[in-house]
Design a protein around this motif. Structure first.
Motif, PDB file in Angstrom:
ATOM      1  N   UNK A 143       0.792  -1.236   0.000  1.00  0.00           N
ATOM      2  CA  UNK A 143       0.000   0.000   0.000  1.00  0.00           C
ATOM      3  C   UNK A 143       0.827   1.291   0.000  1.00  0.00           C
ATOM      4  N   UNK A 144       2.082   1.257  -0.496  1.00  0.00           N
ATOM      5  CA  UNK A 144       2.795   2.517  -0.646  1.00  0.00           C
ATOM      6  C   UNK A 144       2.180   3.305  -1.801  1.00  0.00           C
ATOM      7  N   UNK A 145       2.334   4.609  -1.752  1.00  0.00           N
ATOM      8  CA  UNK A 145       1.720   5.488  -2.746  1.00  0.00           C
ATOM      9  C   UNK A 145       2.716   6.068  -3.740  1.00  0.00           C
ATOM     10  N   UNK A 146       3.970   6.201  -3.320  1.00  0.00           N
ATOM     11  CA  UNK A 146       5.023   6.774  -4.162  1.00  0.00           C
ATOM     12  C   UNK A 146       6.258   5.899  -4.027  1.00  0.00           C
ATOM     13  N   UNK A 147       6.968   5.679  -5.138  1.00  0.00           N
ATOM     14  CA  UNK A 147       8.275   5.036  -5.062  1.00  0.00           C
ATOM     15  C   UNK A 147       9.314   5.999  -5.637  1.00  0.00           C
ATOM     16  N   UNK A 148      10.414   6.138  -4.890  1.00  0.00           N
ATOM     17  CA  UNK A 148      11.508   7.044  -5.280  1.00  0.00           C
ATOM     18  C   UNK A 148      12.615   6.188  -5.877  1.00  0.00           C
ATOM     19  N   UNK A 149      12.918   6.396  -7.174  1.00  0.00           N
ATOM     20  CA  UNK A 149      13.776   5.459  -7.890  1.00  0.00           C
ATOM     21  C   UNK A 149      14.763   6.162  -8.830  1.00  0.00           C
ATOM     22  N   UNK A 150      15.850   5.431  -9.135  1.00  0.00           N
ATOM     23  CA  UNK A 150      16.815   5.895 -10.134  1.00  0.00           C
ATOM     24  C   UNK A 150      16.383   5.505 -11.548  1.00  0.00           C
ATOM     25  N   UNK A 151      15.897   4.278 -11.689  1.00  0.00           N
ATOM     26  CA  UNK A 151      15.556   3.718 -13.000  1.00  0.00           C
ATOM     27  C   UNK A 151      14.060   3.867 -13.235  1.00  0.00           C
ATOM     28  N   UNK A 152      13.684   4.963 -13.845  1.00  0.00           N
ATOM     29  CA  UNK A 152      12.268   5.320 -13.934  1.00  0.00           C
ATOM     30  C   UNK A 152      11.491   4.390 -14.850  1.00  0.00           C
ATOM     31  N   UNK A 153      11.958   4.184 -16.062  1.00  0.00           N
ATOM     32  CA  UNK A 153      11.187   3.418 -17.039  1.00  0.00           C
ATOM     33  C   UNK A 153      10.831   2.033 -16.517  1.00  0.00           C
ATOM     34  N   UNK A 154      11.820   1.326 -15.990  1.00  0.00           N
ATOM     35  CA  UNK A 154      11.581  -0.035 -15.511  1.00  0.00           C
ATOM     36  C   UNK A 154      10.620  -0.056 -14.321  1.00  0.00           C
ATOM     37  N   UNK A 155      10.783   0.906 -13.416  1.00  0.00           N
ATOM     38  CA  UNK A 155       9.896   0.964 -12.252  1.00  0.00           C
ATOM     39  C   UNK A 155       8.482   1.393 -12.636  1.00  0.00           C
ATOM     40  N   UNK A 156       8.346   2.243 -13.638  1.00  0.00           N
ATOM     41  CA  UNK A 156       7.015   2.607 -14.124  1.00  0.00           C
ATOM     42  C   UNK A 156       6.297   1.375 -14.644  1.00  0.00           C
ATOM     43  N   UNK A 157       6.995   0.550 -15.398  1.00  0.00           N
ATOM     44  CA  UNK A 157       6.372  -0.652 -15.957  1.00  0.00           C
ATOM     45  C   UNK A 157       5.950  -1.623 -14.858  1.00  0.00           C
ATOM     46  N   UNK A 158       6.836  -1.824 -13.882  1.00  0.00           N
ATOM     47  CA  UNK A 158       6.502  -2.710 -12.765  1.00  0.00           C
ATOM     48  C   UNK A 158       5.321  -2.150 -11.971  1.00  0.00           C
ATOM     49  N   UNK A 159       5.328  -0.836 -11.739  1.00  0.00           N
ATOM     50  CA  UNK A 159       4.240  -0.219 -10.983  1.00  0.00           C
ATOM     51  C   UNK A 159       2.904  -0.351 -11.707  1.00  0.00           C
ATOM     52  N   UNK A 160       2.923  -0.140 -13.001  1.00  0.00           N
ATOM     53  CA  UNK A 160       1.669  -0.245 -13.764  1.00  0.00           C
ATOM     54  C   UNK A 160       1.115  -1.665 -13.724  1.00  0.00           C
ATOM     55  N   UNK A 161       2.004  -2.642 -13.846  1.00  0.00           N
ATOM     56  CA  UNK A 161       1.555  -4.033 -13.819  1.00  0.00           C
ATOM     57  C   UNK A 161       1.025  -4.407 -12.433  1.00  0.00           C
ATOM     58  N   UNK A 162       1.787  -4.007 -11.407  1.00  0.00           N
ATOM     59  CA  UNK A 162       1.369  -4.326 -10.037  1.00  0.00           C
ATOM     60  C   UNK A 162       0.084  -3.602  -9.685  1.00  0.00           C
ATOM     61  N   UNK A 163      -0.017  -2.344 -10.088  1.00  0.00           N
ATOM     62  CA  UNK A 163      -1.244  -1.578  -9.840  1.00  0.00           C
ATOM     63  C   UNK A 163      -2.458  -2.276 -10.447  1.00  0.00           C
ATOM     64  N   UNK A 164      -2.282  -2.793 -11.650  1.00  0.00           N
ATOM     65  CA  UNK A 164      -3.407  -3.421 -12.351  1.00  0.00           C
ATOM     66  C   UNK A 164      -3.940  -4.612 -11.570  1.00  0.00           C
ATOM     67  N   UNK A 165      -3.046  -5.262 -10.846  1.00  0.00           N
ATOM     68  CA  UNK A 165      -3.436  -6.444 -10.078  1.00  0.00           C
ATOM     69  C   UNK A 165      -4.020  -6.073  -8.719  1.00  0.00           C
ATOM     70  N   UNK A 166      -3.393  -5.135  -8.022  1.00  0.00           N
ATOM     71  CA  UNK A 166      -3.740  -4.919  -6.609  1.00  0.00           C
ATOM     72  C   UNK A 166      -4.650  -3.721  -6.363  1.00  0.00           C
TER      73      UNK A 166
END
Length: 272
Positions: free
Chosen positions: A248-271
């Motif tokens: 249930x975190x709302x923001x992730x602070x990351x160096x590698x934006x593109x890869x984390x955006x993709x993971x976040x979108x996929x995870x968001x779609x599920x949860x």
């Protein structure tokens, strides 16, 4: 928890998605990319790249806070590093800017230069003027958990108590609750085992009633777990991002934006 927050004319609806904060270090000695973006043009190019890759906000830092970092950077030196970048980005890129600082002077001048949010790794406790500056500027603030020791009586309960102390400081200064974001402080005042336990119990922070930011990108607990140097910790970071979203975190602070955006979108779609 309030339903939304507004920065730079952009409104974030909490719970609608995981928001991505891209890291832009303009320091000579950050643990991951020290010196790469200290030049204004290089910083602008990196910020533009992160925005194009899907970042919702850029977090600019002028002092390395990694373990074993060099001597404390003065506010004047920190400002010398970050102000030209903030001034340029605020004009050239339509994306909110966060300033990563625990110094009130730096925070105030950075906001006046065009930044929109303050990210304080000391949870308003290091500089006694910081809370009042946040309140007077009426900007969002991320309050991170930190302390001088890794000794805890009960890890999660102590973290919650420490954050409650920061929230009391904010309330006394007049910081509005809807402007506050909390960060568990992965990698700060925590051993390898403690970082893993915080990750396992992240959802407990929701008891405090605020949105949660997770900043674990490339950190040493990932390196120690996988036996990898900082440049090889992408997959570990992505795993932490996905788990954080399920917690249930709302923001992730990351160096590698593109890869984390993709993971976040996929995870968001599920949860979500």
């Amino acid at each position: 928890m309030k339903n939304s927050i507004t920065m730079a004319g952009k409104t974030w609806e909490w719970g609608s998605k995981t928001f991505i904060m891209g890291i832009l270090n303009v320091t000579p000695d950050s643990f991951s990319d020290g010196g790469r973006f200290s030049d204004i043009e290089a910083a602008l190019a990196q910020a533009t790249r992160m925005k194009d890759e899907g970042a919702d906000i850029i977090d600019i830092g002028g002092e390395s806070t990694r373990p074993g970092a060099n001597d404390i950077v003065t506010a004047d030196e920190e400002l010398r590093r970050i102000l030209p970048v903030i001034q340029r980005l605020s004009k050239d890129i339509e994306i909110p800017i966060s300033v990563d600082t625990y110094k009130a002077k730096t925070a105030r001048l950075a906001i006046e230069a065009g930044a929109h949010m303050i990210n304080d790794i000391w949870g308003l406790k290091k500089d006694p003027e910081m809370a009042e500056v946040v309140a007077s500027l009426k900007v969002p603030v991320c309050i991170m958990h930190n302390r001088e020791t890794t000794v805890y009586t009960n890890l999660m309960k102590d973290i919650l108590l420490d954050l409650e102390q920061s929230l009391e400081i904010a309330a006394r200064a007049g910081v509005k609750e809807e402007q506050i974001i909390l960060d568990p402080g992965i990698g700060f005042a925590k051993t390898w085992e403690q970082n893993l336990l915080v990750m396992k119990n992240l959802e407990m922070l929701k008891k405090l009633g605020f949105p949660i930011l997770l900043g674990a990108s490339r950190k040493s607990f990932i390196g120690k777990t996988l036996g990898l140097e900082v440049q090889d910790r992408l997959e570990g970071t992505l795993a932490v991002t996905s788990i954080g979203i399920t917690k249930k975190v709302d923001i992730v602070r990351v160096h590698d934006v593109l890869e984390n955006v993709r993971v976040a979108r996929m995870t968001d779609k599920i949860v979500r």
